[in-house]
Every structure is written in structure tokens, then in C-alpha cells.
Design an enzyme around this catalytic site. Sequence first.
Site, PDB file in Angstrom:
ATOM      1  N   TYR A   1      49.562  34.746  43.494  1.00  0.00           N
ATOM      2  CA  TYR A   1      49.046  33.370  43.325  1.00  0.00           C
ATOM      3  C   TYR A   1      50.157  32.335  43.211  1.00  0.00           C
ATOM      4  CZ  TYR A   1      45.356  36.355  41.247  1.00  0.00           C
ATOM      5  OH  TYR A   1      44.450  37.336  40.977  1.00  0.00           O
TER       6      TYR A   1
ATOM      7  N   GLU B   1      32.546  33.936  28.105  1.00  0.00           N
ATOM      8  CA  GLU B   1      33.263  35.114  28.627  1.00  0.00           C
ATOM      9  C   GLU B   1      34.756  34.830  28.784  1.00  0.00           C
ATOM     10  OE1 GLU B   1      31.253  35.626  32.355  1.00  0.00           O
ATOM     11  OE2 GLU B   1      29.643  36.813  31.491  1.00  0.00           O
ATOM     12  N   PRO B   2      35.462  34.493  27.716  1.00  0.00           N
ATOM     13  CA  PRO B   2      36.881  34.157  27.849  1.00  0.00           C
ATOM     14  C   PRO B   2      37.756  35.396  27.965  1.00  0.00           C
ATOM     15  CG  PRO B   2      36.251  34.100  25.555  1.00  0.00           C
ATOM     16  CD  PRO B   2      34.993  34.430  26.323  1.00  0.00           C
TER      17      PRO B   2
ATOM     18  N   GLY C   1      37.197  31.152  31.800  1.00  0.00           N
ATOM     19  CA  GLY C   1      38.015  30.246  32.604  1.00  0.00           C
ATOM     20  C   GLY C   1      38.916  29.300  31.834  1.00  0.00           C
TER      21      GLY C   1
ATOM     22  N   CYS D   1      60.064  47.340  47.872  1.00  0.00           N
ATOM     23  CA  CYS D   1      60.602  47.062  49.206  1.00  0.00           C
ATOM     24  C   CYS D   1      59.751  46.047  49.947  1.00  0.00           C
ATOM     25  CB  CYS D   1      60.704  48.367  49.983  1.00  0.00           C
ATOM     26  SG  CYS D   1      61.860  49.465  49.168  1.00  0.00           S
ATOM     27  N   GLU D   2      59.690  44.847  49.410  1.00  0.00           N
ATOM     28  CA  GLU D   2      59.009  43.729  50.060  1.00  0.00           C
ATOM     29  C   GLU D   2      59.721  42.450  49.636  1.00  0.00           C
ATOM     30  OE1 GLU D   2      54.926  43.211  50.380  1.00  0.00           O
ATOM     31  OE2 GLU D   2      54.411  45.316  50.098  1.00  0.00           O
TER      32      GLU D   2
ATOM     33  N   ARG E   1      41.570  35.057  29.703  1.00  0.00           N
ATOM     34  CA  ARG E   1      42.928  34.523  29.743  1.00  0.00           C
ATOM     35  C   ARG E   1      43.308  33.743  28.483  1.00  0.00           C
ATOM     36  NH1 ARG E   1      45.415  33.166  34.521  1.00  0.00           N
ATOM     37  NH2 ARG E   1      43.415  33.055  35.574  1.00  0.00           N
TER      38      ARG E   1
HETATM   39  N1  LLP Z   1      33.567  35.834  33.651  1.00  0.00           N
HETATM   40  C1  LLP Z   1      33.584  36.154  34.947  1.00  0.00           C
HETATM   41  C2  LLP Z   1      32.303  36.374  35.635  1.00  0.00           C
HETATM   42  C3  LLP Z   1      34.809  36.256  35.644  1.00  0.00           C
HETATM   43  O1  LLP Z   1      34.809  36.556  36.942  1.00  0.00           O
HETATM   44  C4  LLP Z   1      36.022  36.029  34.954  1.00  0.00           C
HETATM   45  C5  LLP Z   1      37.306  36.127  35.643  1.00  0.00           C
HETATM   46  C6  LLP Z   1      35.949  35.714  33.584  1.00  0.00           C
HETATM   47  C7  LLP Z   1      34.714  35.626  32.960  1.00  0.00           C
HETATM   48  C8  LLP Z   1      37.183  35.495  32.740  1.00  0.00           C
HETATM   49  O2  LLP Z   1      37.928  34.403  33.148  1.00  0.00           O
HETATM   50  P1  LLP Z   1      39.140  33.932  32.219  1.00  0.00           P
HETATM   51  O3  LLP Z   1      38.559  33.440  30.920  1.00  0.00           O
HETATM   52  O4  LLP Z   1      40.035  35.078  32.015  1.00  0.00           O
HETATM   53  O5  LLP Z   1      39.792  32.834  32.980  1.00  0.00           O
HETATM   54  N2  LLP Z   1      43.588  37.614  38.372  1.00  0.00           N
HETATM   55  C9  LLP Z   1      43.497  36.177  38.246  1.00  0.00           C
HETATM   56  C10 LLP Z   1      42.272  35.742  37.480  1.00  0.00           C
HETATM   57  C11 LLP Z   1      40.989  36.293  38.026  1.00  0.00           C
HETATM   58  C12 LLP Z   1      39.795  35.934  37.205  1.00  0.00           C
HETATM   59  C13 LLP Z   1      38.610  36.722  37.612  1.00  0.00           C
HETATM   60  N3  LLP Z   1      37.417  36.451  36.874  1.00  0.00           N
HETATM   61  C14 LLP Z   1      44.779  35.654  37.625  1.00  0.00           C
HETATM   62  O6  LLP Z   1      45.678  36.432  37.342  1.00  0.00           O
HETATM   63  O7  LLP Z   1      44.933  34.453  37.463  1.00  0.00           O
END
Ligand code: LLP
Length: 455
Positions: A338, A295-296, A251, A377-378, A298
Site C-alpha cells: 500500500y 469492529e475496530p 476503520g 529477491c524482489e 487498527r
Molecule cells: N470490519 C470489517 C468488515 C473489515 O473488513 C475490517 C477491515 C474491519 C472491520 C477492521 O478495520 P480496522 O478497524 O482495522 O481499520 N490490510 C490493510 C487493512 C485491511 C482492512 C480490511 N478490513 C492494511 O494493512 O492497511
Amino acid sequence: MDHFAYRDGRLCCEDVDLTGLAARVKTPTYVYSAATLRLHYQRLHQAFSTLDPLICFSVKSCSNLSVLRTLGGLGAGMDVVSGGELARARLVGVPPQRIVFAGVGKSESEIIAALGRPEDDEPAAGFREPIALFNVESEGEFQLISTIAENLRIKARAALRVNPDVDPVTHSYTTTGKAETKFGVDIARARDFFKSYDGHPWLKLCGVHVHLGSPVSSPQPYVEAIGKVLSLIDALEAVGHRIEVINIGGGFGADYTSGQALPAQAYADAIVPLLADRLERKWTATGRRTQVVLEPGRTIAANAGVLLTRVQYVKTSGSKKFLICDAGMHTLVRPALYQAFHFIWPTSVAPQHVPAERTAKPGVPGLEACDVVGPICETGDFLARGRDLPPVAPGDLLCVFGAGAYGMSMASRYNSHPLPAEVLIDGTRAKIVRARETYADLVAHELNAQDIAGS
Ligand code: LLP
């Protein structure tokens, strides 16, 4: 910080000129920087080093095999949420001891694969050991995994994903840590869960997992959630349960605009003190180490990737100017889904148009507001609306920044557009790491319609 920068008015990724690259590989194309992936992983690793965590890259954010191989080679584990992601992690040789598996809907065949018995037709099916940890999201799931593990006579480990009811202050679609989302088990029910399932001979319940949402732009929600998790662990240990793993999820933010995200160190400064002394004391007292998992996705991948797209047409409609590109919501869905902001700029600009920073108002002269849209086409098919841009003509190449996470991994073939190519750059070398799909690829699974036996 990333390795995308203008040199003499031309955008380069590391030492490769992107205008020239696009002329060779065509568009739309995702381009990743290996040096940026390494930099972001290492910064995180360093910031949290006191905890000696297992950093599991979230495969859903960017699942290209070469990206996974780059990170796996640095020692990263993988956070997977499907059998397909698990297959990818295995294929690049990530040891099972570094793989964790979350997700509310794990199927029987995915569970069997994660226990080390993949289908025979899976690539790298040779791997026979169970993964490190199932992040279990419900009672039903614990029962299914434990039954399968028992039937196969394979011992596995699980962490309970708790829902701490903490607001991560992010888009409602990517909020997961609040009550009434589908994720995890209410933290208030966690003690009963452990009472029911701890001590299972085939599925050892030995950890607590929490993931709040994405992106979480301040450490505060982590502090709040970890506080709740530690109180839960105290209560669990007081009645004899042993907690060997604390998984705090992913996150962390990314720089969609320059300087938007806190550095990894800022998250670590808030989080590490909550855990470090306590784990140290527990280690001294019991001789048992508690493993911390992150669990990074992004924060590692977003700024390590861009999307290159060619302007096809420039058109005025009503009071609006449209740049119609060959990438759209099918290539990068985040703006449409989003309302996400991605900085967009031509790859080749006059000296006065080199942007000093990536923001909606980059403060350079002679800009004009445009809608940057795709061919779909949207009306909802856009990459940016009302965006100030320097003069752009048909044939110009635009770069969509911060597209490395949840870009290609969420791309679709909507309107029957083949998926784009992916390129990985490392210094002066550029490699096509996913070939552009062809029309033959588009229809490959439809050409031989087959009768279903017995129908
Ligand atoms: N762990 C779990 C259980 C998750 O569900 C996620 C993301 C992560 C780790 C990794 O999160 P990150 O570090 O990448 O923020 N499609 C959306 C984001 C969806 C995230 C889903 N879960 C977007 O484009 O913003």
C-alpha cells in the site's frame, strides 16, 4: 499515545528494554504492549459508552491468541472473517454471543462452525452455540446460511451488510464502502432483500451492517454512511421489519506519524449523537433495545505493536544507501503493498538522535537518507525508501513502529523464511507468545506426500 518510549537513548516497551530483548529472542520479532492494547480498547469503550456498544475486535488486524485473550478479558467481542479466526476467538474463550462473522466468501464448513458445530479436529470444538451475528454479504450467502441452519435445526441471526456508496477517502485497496467493490449489497437493494428474506424461521434478519474501509481518517464518511443507514432503517421499519442491530464496522485511524489519527472521542462525538437519541426513543416507545456493534482493529492494535529487525549489511548502490535488514515484505507487507508509511528508528541512539516525534522528517541533526530493505529477491521488497535516519551500522537493531495491525497477520513465508516470533510485554514481564518458526515447521506439511485414494 502508546507505551513505546526512549529512556536514556534506549527504546523501551513499557518497562522492557527492546535492545536487550532482541538479543535474547533474535529478530525479526513482533513486540506488543499489553498496556497499550488495554488503553486503546478502554478509550474506545469510554468514548462510545452512551451507546453501550458491543466492541468486536477485528481479529484480522492482529490474530495472536495472547492479544485476543488480553482484549477478550476486557470484555471485547471478536469480528471474524474466516473459520480460522473463529477458531482463534473460541480458543481464547470469547463467548459466541460476542462474535460476529463478516466476509464475502463464507464456506459451508465455516458456516457450520459458526452455527456451533465445528469440525471435530478444531481446537475448542466443544463450544456448541451459534455466534451472535452473521454479517451477510449477498443473497446467495443468506440462502446458504439459512438452508444449513434449517438442516441443523439451529436458529441464528443475521445483519445485512449494505454498501452505502460512501467514499472513505483511503487507499483504493482498502476501500470497501463504495459501489463497485465486492462488499455487501447495494443499499438501494436492501429493501427488496428484507422483503425476500425477513421472517425466515431459522435465520432471523434483524440488523444492518456497514464497513466503509480502513483507515478512515475523518468522521465525515461515517456521518454520511450512518445517515444513509438510518434512512434505510426508517424505510424498513415503516413496512414492519424490526431492526435490532446496527453494526457500523471498523476503520478508525492510527498514529503512523505522531498525532496523525483523531482520538476515539472525535469519532464518537460525531457518531454518538446520530444514534443515541434515536435509539433511546425507540427503546422508550417499544421496550426494545437496539444493539450497536463496532469492529475496530487498527486503532487498537497498530500502535500497540512494533517490529524489531536487525541490519545485516549497509551497502551503497548508485546514489543510494541501502540498509539491508532481516525483515522485509515477507514480515511486514504494508509498505510494499500500500506504499504505507511506518516510522523506523534505531532502538539505541545517541542523545541528540532521540526522535521528538515519529515523522518522515523528525527534525534531528545528522541524518542520512536510506532505503530500508529486506532480504527478499524482489525490488519491491522495502520497508521504507529515502528515509532520513541517524548513522546505522551492520548489527544495529531497528524498530518499525505502528506494526501491530496487519503486520504479523499478513506475514508470509515467501522465499522460505520462517515466520517471526511474537512477544507480549506487560509491565516488566515479556513473554514469547508465538515461537519463531523453524525450518522443520516450514516443511512439516510436505514431508509425507500421500497418494490420493482413487487417483
Ligand atoms: N470490519 C470489517 C468488515 C473489515 O473488513 C475490517 C477491515 C474491519 C472491520 C477492521 O478495520 P480496522 O478497524 O482495522 O481499520 N490490510 C490493510 C487493512 C485491511 C482492512 C480490511 N478490513 C492494511 O494493512 O492497511
